[in-house]
Structures are given as structure tokens and as C-alpha cells.
Scaffold this active site. Structure first.
Site, PDB file in Angstrom:
ATOM      1  N   CYS A 418      27.123  35.157  -4.278  1.00  0.00           N
ATOM      2  CA  CYS A 418      26.806  36.581  -4.168  1.00  0.00           C
ATOM      3  C   CYS A 418      27.587  37.219  -3.019  1.00  0.00           C
ATOM      4  CB  CYS A 418      25.304  36.786  -4.044  1.00  0.00           C
ATOM      5  SG  CYS A 418      24.829  38.414  -4.632  1.00  0.00           S
ATOM      6  N   HIS A 547      23.313  34.140  -8.477  1.00  0.00           N
ATOM      7  CA  HIS A 547      22.596  33.183  -7.623  1.00  0.00           C
ATOM      8  C   HIS A 547      22.325  31.916  -8.447  1.00  0.00           C
ATOM      9  CE1 HIS A 547      21.812  35.547  -4.047  1.00  0.00           C
ATOM     10  NE2 HIS A 547      21.738  36.594  -4.843  1.00  0.00           N
ATOM     11  N   GLU A 549      21.697  29.043  -7.602  1.00  0.00           N
ATOM     12  CA  GLU A 549      20.640  28.186  -7.048  1.00  0.00           C
ATOM     13  C   GLU A 549      19.291  28.477  -7.707  1.00  0.00           C
ATOM     14  OE1 GLU A 549      22.053  30.734  -5.606  1.00  0.00           O
ATOM     15  OE2 GLU A 549      20.718  31.822  -4.249  1.00  0.00           O
TER      16      GLU A 549
HETATM   17  N1  GLN Z   1      24.741  42.569  -0.010  1.00  0.00           N
HETATM   18  C1  GLN Z   1      25.464  42.294  -1.198  1.00  0.00           C
HETATM   19  C2  GLN Z   1      25.126  43.279  -2.314  1.00  0.00           C
HETATM   20  O1  GLN Z   1      24.182  44.002  -2.229  1.00  0.00           O
HETATM   21  C3  GLN Z   1      25.215  40.883  -1.666  1.00  0.00           C
HETATM   22  C4  GLN Z   1      23.807  40.662  -2.109  1.00  0.00           C
HETATM   23  C5  GLN Z   1      23.419  39.213  -2.133  1.00  0.00           C
HETATM   24  O2  GLN Z   1      24.104  38.368  -1.587  1.00  0.00           O
HETATM   25  N2  GLN Z   1      22.285  38.924  -2.737  1.00  0.00           N
HETATM   26  O3  GLN Z   1      25.825  43.333  -3.311  1.00  0.00           O
END
Ligand code: GLN
Length: 586
Positions: A418, A547, A549
Site C-alpha cells: 500500500c 493489503h 496480509e
Molecule cells: N496513505 C496512503 C493512501 O491513503 C496509503 C494507505 C495505506 O497504506 N493503507 O493511499
């Protein structure tokens, strides 16, 4: 009129009945059963682990189970909770943002859950107030009893209908005696009364103290905790005693006598070396059979399925301690370095790989606020793989970029999750595409080259407004790419997402011309969801906007984490071949 008839006249408030039990259509009274798990004495006893492990034993027998966690807070979901205080925000396939315990349920049950499996005081009260504004209560004064507790009962029965569950496992958040969960307890008491004999059972998870100064187990706190439960009209059917050491006979006897619960239903639930041992410890103690008896479910058991599932689980459990001499060092960069719960699912995903590849994974936490170009090589010395996990805000981002640059240039296996995906794009734009001003508008709203940005027009196409992109989404994989190989050449996979920013498509051709491969995309929109470098230049450099995970399960580890771990094993053998003479992993 019988109680049953009265219960049937639901929502019909004109007659001033004191029974208020809205029923969802399709509800089969007597078919759906409930196990209600409440905590006494203190929180943090592992109610979620207990409840999911017991649900697993029942699921293994071929019954359909549906867990629900009922939280005491007023937030409508967990999306706004700080991971520092409350652990990670876990996202379900339908986009619901929940407590990290839902991750435990999904992993142990190997089952996707949704919004129906999670509720908060905020959700319950919101729906009562909405109904009130819509005139749903027909002139009555709206009260906690019957209306708010009625909403809780409705939520439980709706879950039963939706999931067609044989058994709904209800985890009441907090501890008996908290104001926050008092109407949940009242709702469960009423549910037991309404559903009748053999339909609802209560498990009190309690704690047996063993003060070091005394050197013996003391039952009084447990007794008092259970008494509080009985004061609200709930008689536990089973008592599970958490403790450091096996709970002795005398203490169990005291608790049994005091709580009117026969000895065979007062169990020791002492600490285990791994949570994966808990299902078997409950089975050996016989709690699963007590559930079948109390809820009259023996007829629904599929013995052959239970044998198969046990064999599958035991395969995993037998491998949870890999040989000591096979170790790789994986670094995780993170803002919440001091709060491991903030990365609970990543820790689990890593653990799953450790079991499947037969290698110890020694995690090292790196606070990137302390990293710069001058010390990155020293800090990453001896590391065989690196994960840059998700996150929000600019703190430590420049240090992350230094780590990514180091990993890319030194062929150190890299997995960006992410935010880690976005940072890899920024690093590539800056250092390979020669765009020193590249950044994300999250950290630098007016940056000269916003390779990562909020793209409202794309959000509008997806119908998600300007908010977070949440939940399970399909990812189309590029044929022949490394990620496609990791996923057994699948053309399309599904992963969980929780982000607001993404790669601005206008930079894609430039990034690709310089060798960055976007190997996973949204099937119809220009949303980049996976990146990699060619294996000609790097053995494992992968990022994902998702994600992964959150969908790693003990028996189905995440292919991306498996890929990273395999590459880390190879890296460790190349950099230090003498440390492990035998090849590690499969
Ligand atoms: N802050 C980044 C976004 O909003 C990544 C979000 C995250 O890693 N869950 O896109």
C-alpha cells in the site's frame, strides 16, 4: 396467548405489548443456535482467539458457523481508530473497517466475513435513531429496553438468516460490568429467553490469578466476575478459566460450586506457546462436545469432515517451530514500531510463510525517522528482505525512500504494501526517471511531480465518492509477470484495499519506459495495483496497492509474502552461504 404467539406479533406496537422482538424474514427459530462468549475479571484474555477456536471446532464438524463481534464503542466502524491505541484496522471484503479480531476470525475459520459480522454501539444506536426519525416506533417512547436491545437481537438474528448458520458465535466486547456492553448482555439474556431451551449457551471466559508472592492460584476474582454476570440474569453454561498455568482441581471446584456449573464444564484455558494450539486444547478438554450437547447438535455432525479438517490443521500445527538453524532476517519499516498490534496481520502473514517454508523469520523493526542516506547501508546490513507496510502521513517517508533505493540497488528482496507500493513508485520516479520533485500529494500537496495523487474522477467512476477505496477488489495480472507466476498464472485475483491515493496514470508511460512494470491493474480502470522489476535486474522487487496480509490464512499463505520469503532465503544463502549448508524452504 402463548409467549410464542406474542413473540410472533412483532413490530405491532399498538397493543402496548411489552414484547418487542423484530424478526427478520426467513428466520428459523430452533434451527439457529448461539454461543455467547463474555469476558469477566479483565479484558485482554483472548476472547477472540477462544471464540474463533471454538467456532473452528464446530465448523470442522461440518456445521455452518457465523461469528460476530459486538464492540462497546460509539464509533460506527473502526476506520477512525488510531492503530496505536486499538491495533490495526482490519478491512473486510465488503469494505467494512473493523477491529483486528475480525482478522483472527477470518484466519482461524478460513472464511470471508462482512459487515454483518461486526457491530458497535454506534451502529446499533444509529439504526435505532434512524428508525425513530422514520416513524418506525409508532408513537412509543423509544427506550434502551425494549428498542435498543431489540435492535441487537435483530442484528444477531439477521446474521443467522444471512449466513444460514447452525451456530452464531457472539463475542461481547469488553468485560462484564462495563457500562458499554450492558445492553448487549441484556439483549443476549432476552435472546436466550425467547429462543428457549437448548438454543443459546453462555461461556464465561474468566481469569484465575496466581500472584507471585503467594505462589498459588486464587479463584476469588473469577468468582466475583462470574457473580456480576449472574447479577444481570445470565447463568453461564461453560466457564473457561484463563491462567498462566493449568488451573488446579481445587480452584475449578470452587468456581464450579459458586457458579452452579458442573465440573465437566469448568475448563482450564492456560497459556499455550502458540494460538494455533488453542483449537486442539479445547477439543482435548472436550468443550466442543459440551457445545453439541448443550445446543442439541450431535445429529448435525459430519465425522468424516472433522477427521479431514483435523489432519489439515495438524499438518500446520506440527510445523510451527521450524529448525533453529534456518533463519532469515526480514526488516519492517514502520511508524508504529513500538506497537506490534498495529501490524497484526503482517505478523501473521509472515508466520504463515515461516511454517510453509520451514524457516525462522527474525523480524527487525526499523524506525525510518532515523534513517538517511548516510546510515541506510549500516542499518540494513545483515537483512535478507524488507517490507515497507501501509501507513498514513509523512513521518518517516524520506527514510523509507532511502530503504527502498538501497533494496533496489543492492538486489535486496523488497515487498511494498500500500504506502510501500506508493513509496516505491516515488523512489523510482526520483532516482531512475530523474524526477527529483516526485512525491505524493499526501505529503506535499503542491509537489512539482505528483506521481501519487488523489484522483477524484476515477473515484467517481467507481462510485466511491472522494473517500477511501475500501474492501475486496479484483486485480488483473499481467501474463508472464512474476506476480502472475506467484499466483499460479491466475489472470485475475482478489485482494483487500484501503487507500485514498494512487498512481497518477499520466506518469505510467514514463515509469514503464524506464523499466517499472505495472503487473497488476484494475480490470477496467487505470488504477495500478501491483508493480515489479524484471527479474533480469532484481530477484524480487514487488509492490502492491493492496493489503495482501489481510487475506493470508494459515493453510493458504499469501503468495506475495511467500515470494518475498523465498527470495530472502536465497539472498541469505548468497550473502552468507556458510550459515546454512542445507537449502532452506521448498
Ligand atoms: N496513505 C496512503 C493512501 O491513503 C496509503 C494507505 C495505506 O497504506 N493503507 O493511499
Amino acid at each position: 396467548m402463548s409467549t410464542t404467539d406474542l413473540l410472533g406479533r412483532l413490530g405491532n406496537q399498538q397493543d402496548e405489548s411489552e414484547f418487542y422482538t423484530p424478526m427478520p424474514s426467513g428466520y428459523r427459530r430452533g434451527y439457529h443456535k448461539y454461543v455467547i462468549v463474555v469476558g469477566t475479571v479483565m479484558s485482554g484474555l483472548g476472547k477472540g482467539i477462544f471464540s474463533s477456536s471454538l467456532a473452528k471446532l464446530i465448523q470442522d464438524k461440518g456445521l455452518r458457523v457465523a461469528p460476530i463481534k459486538m464492540e462497546g464503542y460509539l464509533n460506527v466502524d473502526s476506520g477512525t481508530l488510531n492503530p496505536f491505541r486499538h491495533g490495526e484496522v482490519f478491512v473486510l471484503d465488503d469494505g467494512m473497517e473493523t477491529d483486528m479480531d475480525l482478522g483472527t476470525y477470518e484466519r482461524i475459520l478460513d472464511q470471508d466475513l462482512g459487515a454483518a459480522n461486526f457491530t458497535t454501539n454506534g451502529q446499533i444506536l444509529t439504526s435505532v435513531l434512524k428508525k425513530e426519525r422514520e416513524g418506525g416506533y409508532l408513537g412509543r417512547d423509544v427506550q434502551v429496553i425494549p428498542h435498543v436491545v431489540g435492535e441487537v437481537k435483530l442484528k444477531l438474528r439477521e446474521l443467522a438468516v444471512k449466513s444460514q448458520a447452525d451456530v452464531v458465535f457472539v463475542e461481547v466486547g469488553g468485560t462484564v460490568g462495563d457500562y458499554e456492553n450492558s445492553f448487549y448482555l441484556e439483549a443476549c439474556r432476552q435472546l436466550a429467553y425467547e429462543e428457549g431451551e437448548g438454543a443459546v449457551m453462555f461461556v464465561a471466559l474468566t481469569y484465575v490469578l496466581e500472584p507471585g508472592t503467594l505462589g498459588e492460584q486464587k479463584s476469588k476474582a473469577a468468582q466475583l466476575g462470574i457473580k456480576r454476570l449472574m447479577e444481570v440474569g445470565i447463568q453461564p453454561n461453560v466457564i473457561a478459566c484463563r491462567a498462566t498455568n493449568p488451573v488446579n482441581e481445587k480452584v475449578r471446584q470452587k468456581i464450579s460450586m459458586y457458579a452452579n456449573v458442573p465440573m465437566r464444564r469448568v475448563f482450564s484455558m492456560h497459556d499455550q506457546t502458540s494460538i494455533y494450539l488453542v483449537p486442539d486444547s479445547l477439543r482435548v478438554a472436550g468443550i466442543d462436545r459440551e457445545v453439541l450437547t448443550l445446543l442439541d447438535l450431535h445429529d448435525r455432525v459430519d465425522q468424516a469432515k472433522e477427521d479431514r479438517e483435523r489432519a489439515r490443521w495438524n499438518w500446520f500445527v506440527e510445523r510451527i517451530q521450524p529448525p533453529k538453524d534456518k533463519t532469515v532476517n526480514i526488516a519492517i519499516t514502520g511508524k508504529y514500531v513500538s506497537t506490534r498490534d498495529a501490524y497484526a496481520s503482517i505478523l501473521k502473514a509472515v508466520e504463515h510463510c515461516s511454517v510453509h517454508l520451514g524457516v525462522n523469520i527474525n523480524l527487525q523493526w526499523i524506525d525510518t525517522t532515523l534513517i538517511d542516506r548516510s546510515n541506510v547501508a549500516k542499518r540494513l546490513a545483515g537483512i535478507h528482505g524488507i517490507i515497507v507496510p501501509g501507513g498514513f502521513g509523512s513521518r518517516g517517508t524520506e527514510g523509507k525512500i532511502e530503504c527502498i533505493k538501497y533494496a533496489r540497488e543492492n538486489r535486496l528482496p523488497y515487498l511494498g504494501i500500500c504506502l510501500g507500493f506508493q513509496m516505491a513508485v516515488i523512489e523510482y520516479a526520483r532516482n531512475v526517471c530523474n524526477m527529483p520533485g516526485a512525491n505524493s500529494t499526501e505529503f506535499e500537496p503542491r509537489c512539482p511531480a505528483a506521481v501519487i495523487d488523489i484522483l477524484p474522477e476515477q473515484k467517481a467512476i467507481e462510485g466511491l465518492g472522494g473517500n477511501m477505496r475500501l474492501g475486496g477488489k479484483d486485480v488483473e495480472l499481467k501474463p508472464g509477470s512474476m506476480v502472475s507466476r506467484l499466483f499460479d498464472n491466475a489472470a485475475r485475483i482478489r485482494l483487500r484495499f484501503r487507500h485514498r491515493y494512487e498512481v497518477d496514470p499520466k506518469f505510467i508511460p514514463m515509469l514503464e519506459q524506464h523499466g517499472l512494470i505495472f503487473s497488476g491493474k484494475h480490470p477496467t480502470q487505470p488504477i495500478m495495483q501491483m508493480l515489479e522489476l524484471s527479474t533480469d535486474v532484481h530477484p524480487f522487487f514487488v509492490g502492491t496497492q493492496a493489503h495482501p496480509e489481510m487475506t493470508s490464512r494459515p493453510l493458504h499463505p499469501s503468495p506475495l509474502f511467500m515470494g518475498l520469503t523465498r527470495a530472502a532465503i536465497e539472498f541469505s544463502q548468497k550473502t552468507n552461504p556458510s550459515s546454512s549448508k542445507e537449502p532452506v524452504g521448498q
